[in-house]
Design a protein around this motif. Structure first.
Motif, PDB file in Angstrom:
ATOM      1  N   LYS A  56      -7.925   8.011  -2.766  1.00 56.28           N
ATOM      2  CA  LYS A  56      -6.530   8.407  -2.881  1.00 56.28           C
ATOM      3  C   LYS A  56      -6.232   9.113  -4.188  1.00 56.28           C
ATOM      4  CE  LYS A  56      -5.194   4.230  -0.300  1.00 56.28           C
ATOM      5  NZ  LYS A  56      -6.510   3.595  -0.359  1.00 56.28           N
ATOM      6  N   GLU A 104      -1.000  -4.759   5.639  1.00 58.05           N
ATOM      7  CA  GLU A 104      -1.681  -3.484   5.422  1.00 58.05           C
ATOM      8  C   GLU A 104      -2.429  -3.123   6.697  1.00 58.05           C
ATOM      9  OE1 GLU A 104      -4.620  -1.202   2.246  1.00 58.05           O
ATOM     10  OE2 GLU A 104      -4.516  -3.394   2.253  1.00 58.05           O
ATOM     11  N   THR A 109      -3.718   0.657   9.203  1.00 58.68           N
ATOM     12  CA  THR A 109      -3.771   2.107   9.388  1.00 58.68           C
ATOM     13  C   THR A 109      -3.083   2.433  10.703  1.00 58.68           C
ATOM     14  OG1 THR A 109      -5.846   2.301   8.151  1.00 58.68           O
ATOM     15  CG2 THR A 109      -5.255   4.117   9.607  1.00 58.68           C
ATOM     16  N   LYS A 169      -1.966   4.612  13.815  1.00 61.07           N
ATOM     17  CA  LYS A 169      -2.547   5.691  14.607  1.00 61.07           C
ATOM     18  C   LYS A 169      -1.756   6.978  14.431  1.00 61.07           C
ATOM     19  CE  LYS A 169      -2.027   5.393  19.009  1.00 61.07           C
ATOM     20  NZ  LYS A 169      -2.144   4.957  20.424  1.00 61.07           N
ATOM     21  N   ASN A 212      -3.356   8.568  11.302  1.00 61.15           N
ATOM     22  CA  ASN A 212      -4.155   7.736  10.395  1.00 61.15           C
ATOM     23  C   ASN A 212      -3.481   7.538   9.037  1.00 61.15           C
ATOM     24  OD1 ASN A 212      -6.166   7.690  12.387  1.00 61.15           O
ATOM     25  ND2 ASN A 212      -7.054   9.592  11.609  1.00 61.15           N
ATOM     26  N   CYS A 213      -2.224   7.136   9.064  1.00 63.09           N
ATOM     27  CA  CYS A 213      -1.488   6.883   7.823  1.00 63.09           C
ATOM     28  C   CYS A 213      -1.727   5.452   7.348  1.00 63.09           C
ATOM     29  CB  CYS A 213       0.009   7.116   8.020  1.00 63.09           C
ATOM     30  SG  CYS A 213       0.454   8.838   8.289  1.00 63.09           S
ATOM     31  N   VAL A 214      -1.754   5.277   6.040  1.00 62.26           N
ATOM     32  CA  VAL A 214      -1.890   3.959   5.433  1.00 62.26           C
ATOM     33  C   VAL A 214      -0.499   3.330   5.340  1.00 62.26           C
ATOM     34  CG1 VAL A 214      -2.608   2.676   3.391  1.00 62.26           C
ATOM     35  CG2 VAL A 214      -3.911   4.685   4.133  1.00 62.26           C
ATOM     36  N   ARG A 248       1.694  -0.072   4.175  1.00 62.41           N
ATOM     37  CA  ARG A 248       1.683  -1.314   3.405  1.00 62.41           C
ATOM     38  C   ARG A 248       3.104  -1.856   3.299  1.00 62.41           C
ATOM     39  NH1 ARG A 248      -2.458  -0.143  -1.713  1.00 62.41           N
ATOM     40  NH2 ARG A 248      -4.341   0.115  -0.437  1.00 62.41           N
ATOM     41  N   THR A 261      -0.048   9.390   3.811  1.00 64.40           N
ATOM     42  CA  THR A 261      -0.836  10.131   4.790  1.00 64.40           C
ATOM     43  C   THR A 261      -2.316   9.812   4.635  1.00 64.40           C
ATOM     44  OG1 THR A 261      -0.861  12.000   3.259  1.00 64.40           O
ATOM     45  CG2 THR A 261       0.822  12.011   4.969  1.00 64.40           C
ATOM     46  N   ASP A 262      -3.069  10.179   5.642  1.00 66.22           N
ATOM     47  CA  ASP A 262      -4.503   9.898   5.689  1.00 66.22           C
ATOM     48  C   ASP A 262      -5.203  10.524   4.484  1.00 66.22           C
ATOM     49  OD1 ASP A 262      -7.088   9.353   6.367  1.00 66.22           O
ATOM     50  OD2 ASP A 262      -7.157  10.695   8.087  1.00 66.22           O
TER      51      ASP A 262
END
Length: 806
Positions: A311, A390, A392, A394, A416-418, A420, A447-448
């Motif tokens: 990141k 947490e 990911t 889709k 594929n966003c993180v 949290r 974002t991914d």
């Protein structure tokens, strides 16, 4: 940069060319929301004069970020597939590089003489590859300056750009002619990049006959390879031992397996593993601890890049000959010097590296550093926060008002966003000790990392505000939609996960529900919940706003009470194991099946309620009523009324709150306390009628308490005291035909009668902590029927002696 390059005042940044020429191999394409140093700088290595334009980046730097939780603008450039290679051949079909080679014959002679003078013709092919890459990047830098400032063909910078273009071509052709083991693929990439640059210049009429400029600049640096000094043994030792923080790699000290390839040291474009955001030419000075002046000075290339699995971007500084390579994470400890514009990096063992940059490059790189720190901070727990979720996602789609200047998160669905979720809990001191107070949640989405441009968005949730959600989709495409803000300024986010469990876990986290593995103390059906300033009374006409959640059940956990409905959930945080709760029961039991059983709980000011509502099921007007109910709970004193359809459900709920099970719950015809007058052996009776009684027992069975709730008793509204196995209990039958039990010499504390308006404690009992039993008098409890008297006596801790009529 060559010393012969003349500096000039550039155009104002807002007047720059609308297109930033390039391609993945040559120059980069137009960047509409790009890295500040790409947006503001005509070149990442052109040393500008101190003008109003060159001070502009510093003004931007001082403004920094406003740290708004919804600010999402990223200084990192977006991806683009723009290609400027159209027209790579001339009108007559001649390749642009063939044309350039033909026209630069005189310059090629000068380059050959310089190479013979430097005796560099016998260098290995890898070194020739680095040299070709170096001069290609130099050409690209100069073309950026020319394009940005719209310099005329006669300008020295424009002519130097053509010289570097010719130098790159000469190096490529000479390297391929000298080497027996040619690197066709690597040199082919450089040649393609050079072709695109030459074609760009040709399209803009920036190519002139090379013969006319070959001898214009006698001081132009025609050398092929940059000359570097040799390190002293002390410097070599310090650099080779540096294995923390900044990574140092030297080709002379490491085997070929550790040597970074040229495509990493001098990157031209993105690779399969790395994004390259910027390149700039700098000078690196090495300082030894005992010396004020630099011991060594190296022309190097600085590149800003990021691994696709990370990141955080990093800085790679490399010399042309790979003698020195510094790998610096942007989140590491870097000293920024405004005057002169430089970075200071502590290598190790008394050796410090100072990187000298142009003003544009410095402020642009500082902007990247600030954004990286900003992004890193938003994805980490703040003070008092804990990461509770947490995953990911889709896909994530985020929308914000058009008027919002902070809307920079991609509007289209982003894969594929993180995701949290952080919970904010503060520790406060009170008279009873320390207590934890929940302060809401923070949702952070990024974002991914595999995408070029990292973007993020943060939103605070809860803490007095409704959490509005909607479960959407079906089958394998189920999502959770969240809404933020007020009407007219509302933002929304829709998140899809690979499994429905992840979606439910996210909803559970942001509404404060405990982990699915935690076992509830009780789980019972609930009919209604009422929050009021005073003591509510059962009424079929009263409709609590909370009832609009479609209440189904209430679950009690050690740290919270969860009220669940078909349209939402309410989380009431309280440590039922240690918190003192004052409760009250109505003085009589419901007389008809339509009436509900009510348990009243007195609550102090509370700000950590969390309520999640389903937007699809609850109208906006009702949502406003629910928001008002949340605000009501934050008042200094409130009463929470829980209504149940069956009495056993109330008992289970009460047991979970108090830790004591209810053995007997009924009402007596009378409750009297024998009072002896002062100084004379005369007794009077304090008598109450219509009294509700409860006998409760602790979990271990050792403590038994008797609670009484009165309707019309001028001495108290309720009282509770402990009854022990050593106490004396006597049954009797009164002359009025009532059946009772006398508690001989009972020890109790007569509660002080107060009004609810005074302190809110009238009629509310603490089932956990008893007051000191200062009274010692007989208590007589009478029932209308014998069976009720015997049922009451059954739960007393000792046998009841039978007496005659009294």
């Amino acid at each position: 940069m060559a010393n012969s390059v003349q500096t000039r005042d550039p155009m104002e940044p807002n007047k720059r060319s609308s297109t930033w020429f390039g391609s993945p191999i040559g120059l980069r394409p137009d960047q509409t929301t790009s890295l500040a140093l790409l947006l503001e700088s005509p070149s990442l290595s052109y040393n500008l004069k101190v003008t109003a334009a060159s001070r502009h980046p510093q003004q931007n730097l001082e403004q920094e970020y406003d740290h708004s939780e919804t600010r999402t603008d990223s200084p990192l450039p977006t991806e683009s597939n723009t290609d400027s290679s159209n027209g790579a051949t001339g009108v007559d079909g001649e390749d642009v590089l063939e044309e350039l080679s033909r026209r630069a014959a005189n310059l090629f002679k000068l380059f050959r003489l310089a190479a013979e003078r430097e005796r560099c013709m016998d260098q290995p092919i890898e070194q020739w590859l680095r040299v070709a890459t170096w001069w290609l990047l130099k050409t690209r830098t100069y073309l950026s300056i020319v394009t940005y400032n719209k310099l005329p063909l006669s300008d020295r910078v424009c002519q130097d750009c053509q010289r570097y273009l010719a130098k790159t071509l000469w190096v490529i052709e000479k390297a391929l002619s000298l080497s027996r083991e040619t690197l066709d693929t690597e040199f082919g990439v450089i040649k393609d990049g050079l072709r695109k640059l030459a074609n760009t210049m040709k399209q803009q009429n920036l190519l002139t006959p090379m013969e006319s400029i070959a001898l214009v600049a006698q001081d132009f640096d025609y050398s092929i390879m940059v000359q570097y000094p040799s390190f002293t043994p002390d410097i070599w030792d310090a650099l080779s031992r540096s294995n923390r923080g900044t990574s140092v790699l030297q080709g002379q000290h490491l085997t070929s397996s550790h040597q970074l390839p040229t495509s990493d040291l001098l990157p031209l474009s993105d690779t399969s593993e790395t994004f390259v955001y910027a390149t700039m030419f700098v000078e690196v000075m090495l300082f030894e601890r005992s010396r004020e002046a630099p011991s060594f000075k190296f022309p190097c290339l600085l590149s800003v890049r990021r691994q696709k699995t990370e990141k955080t971007p990093e800085i790679l500084i490399a010399s042309q000959n790979a003698l020195l390579s510094l790998l610096i994470p942007l989140d590491s400890d870097i000293n920024w010097h405004m005057q002169p514009h430089a970075l200071e990096i502590k290598v190790r063992m008394g050796v410090t590296a100072r990187v000298q940059l142009s003003s544009w490059d410095f402020y642009g790189l500082r902007r990247v550093f600030n954004y990286t720190s900003h992004l890193h901070l938003r994805l980490q727990p703040w003070a008092g926060e804990e990461l509770i979720f947490e995953a990911t996602a889709k896909s994530v789609q985020y929308t914000a008002p058009k008027s919002s200047e902070s809307q920079r998160f991609p509007a289209l669905p982003t894969p594929n966003c993180v995701v949290r979720v952080f919970e904010n809990v503060t520790t406060e001191m009170s008279a009873s000790g320390t207590c934890n107070t929940q302060r809401g949640f923070r949702l952070a989405v990024m974002t991914d990392p595999a995408t070029r441009d990292l973007r993020y968005v943060c939103h605070n949730m809860g803490f007095g505000n409704l959490i509005r959600y909607a479960l959407i989709g079906k089958d394998d495409n189920q999502g959770l939609q969240l809404s933020f803000g007020d009407a007219g300024q509302e933002s929304s986010m829709t998140l899809y996960f690979t499994s429905n469990q992840e979606r439910l876990d996210l909803l559970r986290s942001i509404t404060g529900q405990p982990d699915t593995n935690e076992v509830a103390l009780t789980d019972v059906a609930l009919r209604s919940v009422i929050t009021s300033d005073g003591v509510p009374t059962p009424s079929s006409t009263y409709e609590s706003p909370i009832s609009s959640l479609g209440l189904q059940r209430i679950r009690v956990f050690p740290n919270s009470i969860i009220i669940e409905g078909s349209h939402g959930v309410l989380t009431d945080r309280i440590d039922v194991r240690s918190t003192t709760l004052r409760m009250r029961l109505l003085h009589n039991l419901p007389q008809s099946p339509d009436q509900l059983h009510m348990l009243l709980v007195y609550r102090q000011e509370q700000s950590d309620l969390t309520m999640g509502v389903s937007q699809a099921s609850i109208p906006i007007s009702t949502q406003q009523s629910l928001a008002e109910a949340l605000r009501l709970a934050s008042k200094p004193e409130t009463v929470r009324a829980y209504q149940f359809e069956h009495l056993h459900e109330l008992h289970r709920f009460q047991a979970a709150l108090t830790g004591s099970t209810v053995g007997y719950d009924g009402y007596a015809a009378s409750f009297s306390i024998a009072r002896r007058r002062m100084l004379v052996p005369v007794y009077t009776q304090w008598k109450a009628s219509i009294v509700r009684l409860q006998i409760v027992c602790s979990a271990n069975g050792k403590v038994v308490k008797l609670a009484a709730f009165f309707k019309d008793f001028r001495h108290a509204s309720a009282m509770i005291f402990e009854v022990k196995p050593t106490d004396v209990f006597e049954s009797f039958t009164s002359r009025q035909g009532r059946f009772g039990v006398r508690l001989v010499d009972a020890k109790f504390a007569m509660p002080r009668k107060t009004a609810l308006a005074d302190d809110g404690n009238e009629g509310f009992l603490d089932f956990r902590t008893l007051e000191y039993p200062g009274e010692h008098d007989d208590i007589m409890i009478s029932f209308d029927v014998k069976e009720e008297r015997d049922k009451f006596a059954e739960f007393l801790p000792a046998l009841v002696n039978r007496l005659h009529k009294v």
